[in-house]
Design an enzyme around this catalytic site. Structure first.
Site, PDB file in Angstrom:
ATOM      1  N   ASN A 115       0.798  -1.228   0.000  1.00  0.00           N
ATOM      2  CA  ASN A 115       0.000   0.000   0.000  1.00  0.00           C
ATOM      3  C   ASN A 115       0.833   1.281   0.000  1.00  0.00           C
ATOM      4  O   ASN A 115       0.356   2.327  -0.430  1.00  0.00           O
ATOM      5  CB  ASN A 115      -0.934  -0.036   1.226  1.00  0.00           C
ATOM      6  CG  ASN A 115      -1.616   1.285   1.467  1.00  0.00           C
ATOM      7  OD1 ASN A 115      -2.518   1.660   0.717  1.00  0.00           O
ATOM      8  ND2 ASN A 115      -1.175   2.012   2.482  1.00  0.00           N
ATOM      9  N   LYS A 171       1.416   3.262 -11.323  1.00  0.00           N
ATOM     10  CA  LYS A 171       0.154   2.567 -11.012  1.00  0.00           C
ATOM     11  C   LYS A 171      -0.316   1.711 -12.203  1.00  0.00           C
ATOM     12  O   LYS A 171      -0.911   0.655 -11.997  1.00  0.00           O
ATOM     13  CB  LYS A 171      -0.922   3.567 -10.578  1.00  0.00           C
ATOM     14  CG  LYS A 171      -0.586   4.320  -9.286  1.00  0.00           C
ATOM     15  CD  LYS A 171      -0.437   3.393  -8.073  1.00  0.00           C
ATOM     16  CE  LYS A 171      -0.263   4.179  -6.775  1.00  0.00           C
ATOM     17  NZ  LYS A 171      -0.104   3.320  -5.588  1.00  0.00           N
ATOM     18  N   TYR A 187       3.774   8.949 -11.258  1.00  0.00           N
ATOM     19  CA  TYR A 187       2.753   8.314 -10.423  1.00  0.00           C
ATOM     20  C   TYR A 187       1.813   7.432 -11.254  1.00  0.00           C
ATOM     21  O   TYR A 187       1.699   6.229 -10.988  1.00  0.00           O
ATOM     22  CB  TYR A 187       2.001   9.385  -9.627  1.00  0.00           C
ATOM     23  CG  TYR A 187       0.955   8.819  -8.687  1.00  0.00           C
ATOM     24  CD1 TYR A 187       1.333   8.075  -7.571  1.00  0.00           C
ATOM     25  CD2 TYR A 187      -0.396   9.026  -8.913  1.00  0.00           C
ATOM     26  CE1 TYR A 187       0.387   7.549  -6.707  1.00  0.00           C
ATOM     27  CE2 TYR A 187      -1.354   8.512  -8.049  1.00  0.00           C
ATOM     28  CZ  TYR A 187      -0.962   7.767  -6.950  1.00  0.00           C
ATOM     29  OH  TYR A 187      -1.900   7.242  -6.098  1.00  0.00           O
TER      30      TYR A 187
HETATM   31  P1  NAD Z   1      -0.484   8.640   2.960  1.00  0.00           P
HETATM   32  O1  NAD Z   1       0.481   9.630   2.446  1.00  0.00           O
HETATM   33  O2  NAD Z   1      -1.487   9.061   3.991  1.00  0.00           O
HETATM   34  O3  NAD Z   1       0.281   7.347   3.499  1.00  0.00           O
HETATM   35  C1  NAD Z   1       1.333   6.810   2.747  1.00  0.00           C
HETATM   36  C2  NAD Z   1       1.956   5.694   3.510  1.00  0.00           C
HETATM   37  O4  NAD Z   1       3.100   5.285   2.774  1.00  0.00           O
HETATM   38  C3  NAD Z   1       2.411   6.087   4.904  1.00  0.00           C
HETATM   39  O5  NAD Z   1       2.120   5.028   5.816  1.00  0.00           O
HETATM   40  C4  NAD Z   1       3.929   6.221   4.758  1.00  0.00           C
HETATM   41  O6  NAD Z   1       4.628   5.800   5.913  1.00  0.00           O
HETATM   42  C5  NAD Z   1       4.228   5.277   3.613  1.00  0.00           C
HETATM   43  N1  NAD Z   1       5.405   5.737   2.907  1.00  0.00           N
HETATM   44  C6  NAD Z   1       5.579   6.908   2.259  1.00  0.00           C
HETATM   45  N2  NAD Z   1       6.845   6.988   1.798  1.00  0.00           N
HETATM   46  C7  NAD Z   1       7.476   5.840   2.187  1.00  0.00           C
HETATM   47  C8  NAD Z   1       8.769   5.330   2.014  1.00  0.00           C
HETATM   48  N3  NAD Z   1       9.725   6.001   1.354  1.00  0.00           N
HETATM   49  N4  NAD Z   1       9.060   4.117   2.551  1.00  0.00           N
HETATM   50  C9  NAD Z   1       8.132   3.417   3.209  1.00  0.00           C
HETATM   51  N5  NAD Z   1       6.871   3.841   3.393  1.00  0.00           N
HETATM   52  C10 NAD Z   1       6.562   5.046   2.896  1.00  0.00           C
HETATM   53  O7  NAD Z   1      -1.165   8.055   1.690  1.00  0.00           O
HETATM   54  P2  NAD Z   1      -2.576   7.398   1.377  1.00  0.00           P
HETATM   55  O8  NAD Z   1      -3.394   8.439   0.736  1.00  0.00           O
HETATM   56  O9  NAD Z   1      -3.116   6.643   2.528  1.00  0.00           O
HETATM   57  O10 NAD Z   1      -2.091   6.408   0.206  1.00  0.00           O
HETATM   58  C11 NAD Z   1      -1.884   5.044   0.376  1.00  0.00           C
HETATM   59  C12 NAD Z   1      -1.893   4.409  -1.004  1.00  0.00           C
HETATM   60  O11 NAD Z   1      -3.116   4.754  -1.651  1.00  0.00           O
HETATM   61  C13 NAD Z   1      -0.780   4.899  -1.921  1.00  0.00           C
HETATM   62  O12 NAD Z   1      -0.277   3.809  -2.670  1.00  0.00           O
HETATM   63  C14 NAD Z   1      -1.484   5.877  -2.847  1.00  0.00           C
HETATM   64  O13 NAD Z   1      -0.863   5.952  -4.113  1.00  0.00           O
HETATM   65  C15 NAD Z   1      -2.850   5.236  -2.949  1.00  0.00           C
HETATM   66  N6  NAD Z   1      -3.928   6.152  -3.352  1.00  0.00           N
HETATM   67  C16 NAD Z   1      -4.316   7.176  -2.537  1.00  0.00           C
HETATM   68  C17 NAD Z   1      -5.348   8.013  -2.960  1.00  0.00           C
HETATM   69  C18 NAD Z   1      -5.844   9.160  -2.108  1.00  0.00           C
HETATM   70  O14 NAD Z   1      -6.638   9.975  -2.604  1.00  0.00           O
HETATM   71  N7  NAD Z   1      -5.439   9.258  -0.860  1.00  0.00           N
HETATM   72  C19 NAD Z   1      -5.955   7.806  -4.210  1.00  0.00           C
HETATM   73  C20 NAD Z   1      -5.522   6.751  -4.999  1.00  0.00           C
HETATM   74  C21 NAD Z   1      -4.508   5.927  -4.558  1.00  0.00           C
END
Ligand code: NAD
Length: 248
Positions: A91, A160, A156
């Site tokens: 994730n 994906k 990005y």
């Molecule tokens: P967030 O930024 O709240 O959390 C990201 C997580 O990734 C955190 O737990 C962080 O510790 C970890 N992370 C970041 N950089 C890291 C690194 N270098 N090494 C290890 N861990 C690392 O993000 P989120 O919104 O909860 O996103 C989680 C997933 O969902 C991601 O893959 C993101 O692409 C995907 N996503 C999010 C959204 C959205 O709108 N929030 C939409 C589509 C996809």
């Protein structure tokens, strides 16, 4: 409970979608090891979870997801403590909105390293256990942008799209070991980052979403619970879009 005794590792589990997924899994009886990038954020998340689920197995680790040996060492320890591994959720992810003109190779590599190379590393490590035991579930967090791309931050959507290809191909290759591989593709989801965005920016986004709201981290977590459970035992190689029909 849908995930009774399911031993799970969640990367990017310290906040946002990953933390909501950890909570949903614990609620359904799973054992959870969550990974984050920093000790402090992982410990904060663990304290929050331990208060809510005092009797559950919860472990926090912070391997460098770019480093195979470090991930292997910390995953092996966690798997030993949990007594096995049934489910991995890839994730962790980063995005940006840099224009192509301002992109450099290091930046491109940095996004690809976390968003696609790390899922490869983590899946490689857990699949060794899953192949031997002839069962397991690997789930990936994709994105709505894996359908149409984005107008900036080219690494990005690239990552994906690659993650979807990885999901579909690994699903085919590992099916013979009774390992299912699926992805959830969230739309715009109301994580902490989004909560800091002023309402006047949020409202125009909501107008483009037919279900007329942003996703909540719990919406994505629920999809992961379903895909990890036996209710999805004949589902593999799918990209489940959880986006209220929102499209960029
Ligand atoms: P967030 O930024 O709240 O959390 C990201 C997580 O990734 C955190 O737990 C962080 O510790 C970890 N992370 C970041 N950089 C890291 C690194 N270098 N090494 C290890 N861990 C690392 O993000 P989120 O919104 O909860 O996103 C989680 C997933 O969902 C991601 O893959 C993101 O692409 C995907 N996503 C999010 C959204 C959205 O709108 N929030 C939409 C589509 C996809």
């Amino acid at each position: 409970m849908l995930l009774e005794n399911i031993k799970t590792i969640i990367t990017g589990g310290s906040r946002g979608i990953g933390l909501a997924t950890a909570k949903a899994f614990l609620q359904e009886g799973a054992l959870v090891t969550l990974c984050g990038s920093r000790k402090e954020t992982v410990e904060k998340a663990m304290n929050e979870l331990k208060k809510e689920f005092p009797n559950s197995f919860i472990k926090g680790i912070y391997p460098d997801l770019k480093n195979f040996d470090d991930v292997k060492k910390q995953f092996d320890e966690a798997i030993k403590e949990m007594g096995g591994i049934d489910c991995l959720i890839n994730n962790a992810g980063i995005s940006d909105d840099k224009t192509f003109e301002t992109y450099d190779i290091d930046h491109f590599d940095n996004v690809l390293d976390l968003n696609i190379r790390a899922p490869f590393i983590c899946s490689k490590i857990v699949s060794e256990y899953m192949i031997k035991q002839k069962h397991g579930v690997i789930l990936n967090t994709s994105s709505m942008v894996s359908r149409d791309g984005m107008t900036a931050g080219v690494a990005y959507p690239t990552s994906k799209f690659a993650l979807n290809g990885f999901t579909l191909s690994l699903a085919r290759e590992l099916a013979k070991y009774n390992i299912r591989v699926n992805a959830v593709a969230p739309g715009v989801t109301y994580t902490d980052m989004m909560r800091a965005v002023p309402e006047e920016y949020i409202q125009p986004i909501i107008k483009t979403i037919p279900l007329q709201r942003l996703g909540e981290p719990e919406d994505i977590a629920n999809a992961f619970v379903f895909l990890a459970s036996d209710k999805a035992s004949y589902i593999s190689g799918q990209i489940l879009h959880v986006d209220g029909l929102g499209r960029v």
